[in-house]
Motif scaffolding. Structure first.
Motif, PDB file in Angstrom:
ATOM      1  N   LEU A  93       0.820  -1.211   0.000  1.00  0.00           N
ATOM      2  CA  LEU A  93       0.000   0.000   0.000  1.00  0.00           C
ATOM      3  C   LEU A  93       0.855   1.262   0.000  1.00  0.00           C
ATOM      4  O   LEU A  93       0.452   2.285  -0.562  1.00  0.00           O
ATOM      5  CB  LEU A  93      -0.972  -0.006   1.182  1.00  0.00           C
ATOM      6  CG  LEU A  93      -2.062  -1.085   1.111  1.00  0.00           C
ATOM      7  CD1 LEU A  93      -3.025  -0.962   2.284  1.00  0.00           C
ATOM      8  CD2 LEU A  93      -2.842  -1.019  -0.204  1.00  0.00           C
ATOM      9  N   LEU A  94       2.028   1.213   0.630  1.00  0.00           N
ATOM     10  CA  LEU A  94       2.948   2.354   0.515  1.00  0.00           C
ATOM     11  C   LEU A  94       3.391   2.530  -0.931  1.00  0.00           C
ATOM     12  O   LEU A  94       3.487   3.666  -1.426  1.00  0.00           O
ATOM     13  CB  LEU A  94       4.157   2.151   1.425  1.00  0.00           C
ATOM     14  CG  LEU A  94       3.945   2.531   2.900  1.00  0.00           C
ATOM     15  CD1 LEU A  94       5.076   1.984   3.764  1.00  0.00           C
ATOM     16  CD2 LEU A  94       3.840   4.055   3.052  1.00  0.00           C
ATOM     17  N   TYR A  95       3.651   1.423  -1.619  1.00  0.00           N
ATOM     18  CA  TYR A  95       3.990   1.490  -3.039  1.00  0.00           C
ATOM     19  C   TYR A  95       2.864   2.177  -3.823  1.00  0.00           C
ATOM     20  O   TYR A  95       3.112   3.106  -4.601  1.00  0.00           O
ATOM     21  CB  TYR A  95       4.249   0.081  -3.585  1.00  0.00           C
ATOM     22  CG  TYR A  95       4.281  -0.009  -5.093  1.00  0.00           C
ATOM     23  CD1 TYR A  95       5.438   0.300  -5.806  1.00  0.00           C
ATOM     24  CD2 TYR A  95       3.141  -0.375  -5.811  1.00  0.00           C
ATOM     25  CE1 TYR A  95       5.470   0.242  -7.188  1.00  0.00           C
ATOM     26  CE2 TYR A  95       3.158  -0.435  -7.192  1.00  0.00           C
ATOM     27  CZ  TYR A  95       4.322  -0.125  -7.879  1.00  0.00           C
ATOM     28  OH  TYR A  95       4.324  -0.173  -9.266  1.00  0.00           O
ATOM     29  N   ARG A  96       1.633   1.729  -3.589  1.00  0.00           N
ATOM     30  CA  ARG A  96       0.490   2.309  -4.312  1.00  0.00           C
ATOM     31  C   ARG A  96       0.308   3.787  -3.967  1.00  0.00           C
ATOM     32  O   ARG A  96       0.032   4.614  -4.849  1.00  0.00           O
ATOM     33  CB  ARG A  96      -0.793   1.544  -3.971  1.00  0.00           C
ATOM     34  CG  ARG A  96      -0.849   0.133  -4.506  1.00  0.00           C
ATOM     35  CD  ARG A  96      -2.213  -0.465  -4.193  1.00  0.00           C
ATOM     36  NE  ARG A  96      -2.228  -1.908  -4.289  1.00  0.00           N
ATOM     37  CZ  ARG A  96      -3.256  -2.662  -3.892  1.00  0.00           C
ATOM     38  NH1 ARG A  96      -4.341  -2.095  -3.388  1.00  0.00           N
ATOM     39  NH2 ARG A  96      -3.204  -3.978  -4.007  1.00  0.00           N
ATOM     40  N   LEU A  97       0.449   4.122  -2.680  1.00  0.00           N
ATOM     41  CA  LEU A  97       0.230   5.496  -2.238  1.00  0.00           C
ATOM     42  C   LEU A  97       1.242   6.444  -2.884  1.00  0.00           C
ATOM     43  O   LEU A  97       0.870   7.504  -3.400  1.00  0.00           O
ATOM     44  CB  LEU A  97       0.334   5.567  -0.712  1.00  0.00           C
ATOM     45  CG  LEU A  97      -0.034   6.908  -0.057  1.00  0.00           C
ATOM     46  CD1 LEU A  97      -0.658   6.663   1.320  1.00  0.00           C
ATOM     47  CD2 LEU A  97       1.163   7.829   0.104  1.00  0.00           C
ATOM     48  N   PHE A  98       2.512   6.058  -2.873  1.00  0.00           N
ATOM     49  CA  PHE A  98       3.532   6.931  -3.459  1.00  0.00           C
ATOM     50  C   PHE A  98       3.416   6.997  -4.984  1.00  0.00           C
ATOM     51  O   PHE A  98       3.761   8.019  -5.585  1.00  0.00           O
ATOM     52  CB  PHE A  98       4.931   6.498  -3.005  1.00  0.00           C
ATOM     53  CG  PHE A  98       5.315   7.082  -1.668  1.00  0.00           C
ATOM     54  CD1 PHE A  98       6.188   8.153  -1.584  1.00  0.00           C
ATOM     55  CD2 PHE A  98       4.773   6.576  -0.501  1.00  0.00           C
ATOM     56  CE1 PHE A  98       6.526   8.708  -0.352  1.00  0.00           C
ATOM     57  CE2 PHE A  98       5.099   7.110   0.730  1.00  0.00           C
ATOM     58  CZ  PHE A  98       5.979   8.185   0.822  1.00  0.00           C
ATOM     59  N   LYS A  99       2.922   5.920  -5.602  1.00  0.00           N
ATOM     60  CA  LYS A  99       2.637   5.975  -7.037  1.00  0.00           C
ATOM     61  C   LYS A  99       1.533   6.998  -7.306  1.00  0.00           C
ATOM     62  O   LYS A  99       1.633   7.807  -8.236  1.00  0.00           O
ATOM     63  CB  LYS A  99       2.196   4.600  -7.551  1.00  0.00           C
ATOM     64  CG  LYS A  99       3.312   3.594  -7.735  1.00  0.00           C
ATOM     65  CD  LYS A  99       4.251   3.953  -8.869  1.00  0.00           C
ATOM     66  CE  LYS A  99       3.549   3.844 -10.222  1.00  0.00           C
ATOM     67  NZ  LYS A  99       4.445   4.338 -11.315  1.00  0.00           N
ATOM     68  N   LYS A 100       0.479   6.961  -6.483  1.00  0.00           N
ATOM     69  CA  LYS A 100      -0.625   7.907  -6.631  1.00  0.00           C
ATOM     70  C   LYS A 100      -0.157   9.340  -6.393  1.00  0.00           C
ATOM     71  O   LYS A 100      -0.714  10.295  -6.950  1.00  0.00           O
ATOM     72  CB  LYS A 100      -1.755   7.564  -5.657  1.00  0.00           C
ATOM     73  CG  LYS A 100      -2.576   6.337  -6.045  1.00  0.00           C
ATOM     74  CD  LYS A 100      -3.630   6.033  -4.980  1.00  0.00           C
ATOM     75  CE  LYS A 100      -4.506   4.843  -5.371  1.00  0.00           C
ATOM     76  NZ  LYS A 100      -5.433   5.190  -6.467  1.00  0.00           N
ATOM     77  N   ALA A 101       0.859   9.500  -5.561  1.00  0.00           N
ATOM     78  CA  ALA A 101       1.392  10.833  -5.262  1.00  0.00           C
ATOM     79  C   ALA A 101       2.292  11.355  -6.380  1.00  0.00           C
ATOM     80  O   ALA A 101       2.772  12.493  -6.316  1.00  0.00           O
ATOM     81  CB  ALA A 101       2.156  10.806  -3.938  1.00  0.00           C
ATOM     82  N   GLY A 102       2.545  10.504  -7.398  1.00  0.00           N
ATOM     83  CA  GLY A 102       3.285  10.954  -8.569  1.00  0.00           C
ATOM     84  C   GLY A 102       4.755  10.588  -8.600  1.00  0.00           C
ATOM     85  O   GLY A 102       5.502  11.065  -9.464  1.00  0.00           O
ATOM     86  N   TYR A 103       5.176   9.711  -7.685  1.00  0.00           N
ATOM     87  CA  TYR A 103       6.591   9.323  -7.645  1.00  0.00           C
ATOM     88  C   TYR A 103       6.839   8.036  -8.433  1.00  0.00           C
ATOM     89  O   TYR A 103       5.926   7.232  -8.628  1.00  0.00           O
ATOM     90  CB  TYR A 103       7.035   9.092  -6.195  1.00  0.00           C
ATOM     91  CG  TYR A 103       7.035  10.340  -5.350  1.00  0.00           C
ATOM     92  CD1 TYR A 103       8.123  11.211  -5.363  1.00  0.00           C
ATOM     93  CD2 TYR A 103       5.940  10.649  -4.544  1.00  0.00           C
ATOM     94  CE1 TYR A 103       8.125  12.364  -4.580  1.00  0.00           C
ATOM     95  CE2 TYR A 103       5.924  11.799  -3.758  1.00  0.00           C
ATOM     96  CZ  TYR A 103       7.019  12.652  -3.782  1.00  0.00           C
ATOM     97  OH  TYR A 103       7.014  13.780  -3.016  1.00  0.00           O
ATOM     98  N   LYS A 104       8.093   7.840  -8.821  1.00  0.00           N
ATOM     99  CA  LYS A 104       8.532   6.543  -9.332  1.00  0.00           C
ATOM    100  C   LYS A 104       8.909   5.701  -8.114  1.00  0.00           C
ATOM    101  O   LYS A 104       9.697   6.145  -7.278  1.00  0.00           O
ATOM    102  CB  LYS A 104       9.724   6.702 -10.276  1.00  0.00           C
ATOM    103  CG  LYS A 104       9.365   7.317 -11.628  1.00  0.00           C
ATOM    104  CD  LYS A 104      10.591   7.400 -12.516  1.00  0.00           C
ATOM    105  CE  LYS A 104      10.242   7.951 -13.892  1.00  0.00           C
ATOM    106  NZ  LYS A 104       9.448   7.000 -14.683  1.00  0.00           N
TER     107      LYS A 104
END
Length: 487
Positions: free
Chosen positions: A122-133
């Motif tokens: 979920l941290l992976y998904r959250l940071f993806k949603k925040a626009g990061y690689k």
């Protein structure tokens, strides 16, 4: 290509015979995968000792051997390097070979008995949603930003870790979230990695077949925190009695989270339903699709980590509200009759109790709870009767069945689970060795609004018996049966 001397930088050497100036094409700890001009690292494993395969590695083209015991007979032209711990040496060598890729991103390790996959995914998904690689190294998969790679271990071997971290560097990944298992820590797979932070979730009965004692299991988890640099953060759940133990010797910034205790990050469950829960984190509220106390802890750890990594509070909560369940973690299916089928990876006593407690807290009391559960073969046998007791105490009907029997007798495993059932609960028990038939039986017995829990395998899409894996997906199978029965 790097020289052997470059790759050995930072490795504690006991003895060297031969030159370390030669170029190295690859590193391997599997003699079957050795190429010309490569280094073979002889690992003393649980089942196999790599020292027995040194001659085979040389015959396949290895020009350097790293081992814990030098061979009596050494081959001319081959460089032999003796080390105290070959596992540790392999990890440091892997990091050097791939250019120490963990230094070029922010790597966060997640450890504990339960919750590692949910938090890291979920941290992976959250940071993806925040626009990061973003990168992910988990039980379920390895992700290099958008690209997926298969994995079979919670914490892969050091070569696999560093290879994918290098791919993340090449892809411009800024953050990587990684599950860190007790096996991975004990076998030194994370040596040479630089962590930006670490998260401790909880500790309960698991892997005692490997670690022998609970204290040894706990102390192995603690290694991650002991090795953190000063600039990192150490986030721990202090509602768990082992939470503060993780912080005892760490140099990192100490951060705590809890639902019940005073902590840096606190949450309160305001409402809990089958379609989600309402949490109060600090002074702010969050509606999440994830349910149960155990997920409240997971969500709080995610919130705390995201803030420690620089995201803004309201943005974190907005992104968290969009997150759904991870595959095989309280993943549920609702039939047209209102039967709820839940598939969960719960394969420890504590995880099974958490899931059943959550189900029982949400039900009205008019529904029956059917639990289909087994225990894995060639794994900790002491938890089997405990899980048998928990399942029968907290369910209306329990079907004991096969999990991944591996090389053990499925019927013997079931007998060991049955040994934990209290006399008053015998009438609740069915034993059906065939897992597909067990799931079908639960579907046949269930009536409108009942609840079926299928525990133990979660996201796995296979079943392993005597070294053979067959396709087997709990979530897919239960959905098909309920549809076929018109329920």
């Amino acid at each position: 290509m790097k020289t052997l001397k470059d790759i050995l930088y930072g490795v504690s050497l006991s003895a060297v015979s031969g030159s370390t100036s030669q170029l190295v094409s690859a590193i391997s700890f599997d003699s079957r995968k050795v190429d010309a001009d490569s280094v073979f690292v002889a690992i003393k494993g649980v089942l196999v000792d790599g020292h027995q395969y040194i001659d085979k590695a040389i015959a396949s083209g290895a020009t350097s051997i790293v081992c814990e015991s030098l061979p009596v007979k050494m081959v001319d032209g081959i460089t032999y390097v003796e080390v105290d711990n070959a596992n540790k040496a392999l990890s440091i060598m892997a990091a050097n070979y791939y250019g120490n890729p963990s230094k070029n991103l922010k790597l966060i390790g997640v450890t504990g008995t339960n919750g590692k996959t949910t938090i890291s995914s979920l941290l992976y998904r959250l940071f993806k949603k925040a626009g990061y690689k973003v990168g992910l190294i988990s039980t379920i998969r390895i992700m290099v930003d958008e690209k997926e790679y298969p994995t079979s271990l919670t914490t892969p071997d050091a070569l696999t870790i560093n290879k994918h971290l290098e791919l993340m560097n090449n892809a411009g990944v800024e953050f990587c979230f990684m599950e860190v298992s007790s096996h991975g820590l004990h076998q030194k797979r994370i040596e040479g990695l630089v962590f930006e932070g670490a998260i401790f979730t909880n500790l309960s009965h698991d892997h005692l077949d490997y670690h022998a004692t609970f204290s040894a299991y706990r102390d192995t988890k603690k290694i991650l925190f002991d090795s953190l640099p000063k600039k990192a953060f150490a986030l721990t759940n202090i509602d768990d009695k082992n939470g503060l133990v993780m912080l005892q010797n760490t140099k990192a910034r100490k951060v705590t989270y809890a639902l019940k205790s005073y902590a840096d990050y606190r949450a309160q469950i305001l409402e809990n339903r089958f379609d989600g829960q309402l949490l109060k984190i600090g002074d702010l509220e969050l509606w999440s699709k994830l349910i149960g106390d155990f997920n409240a802890y997971n969500l709080l750890a995610i919130y705390a980590t995201a803030e420690q990594l620089g995201l803004e509070k309201l943005e974190i909560l907005r992104l968290m509200s969009e997150l759904g369940n991870v595959e095989g973690r309280f993943q549920y299916y609702r039939s047209k009759d209102g039967i709820t089928a839940i598939v969960d990876y719960a394969h420890t006593p504590d995880a099974l109790k958490n899931v059943l407690d959550t189900i029982n807290a949400l039900r009205t009391g008019n529904e029956n709870v059917f639990t289909v559960v087994g225990c894995g073969g060639d794994r900790d046998k002491t938890k089997r009767p405990v899980m048998g007791n928990i399942a029968t105490t907290l369910s209306n009907t329990v079907i004991f069945t096969s999990d991944n029997p591996r090389t053990e007798s499925p019927s013997k495993i079931i007998e060991e689970m049955e040994a934990g059932v209290e006399a008053q609960n015998f009438k609740k028990v069915l034993s059906i060795e065939n897992r597909k038939q067990a799931i079908k039986t639960a579907c046949q017995l269930a009536r409108a609004n009942d609840i079926i829990l299928i525990a133990g395998k979660g996201h796995e899409t296979y079943q392993e018996t005597n070294g053979i894996r067959i396709d087997f997906d709990d979530f897919k199978i239960v959905g098909e049966f309920l549809n076929e029965m018109g329920k």
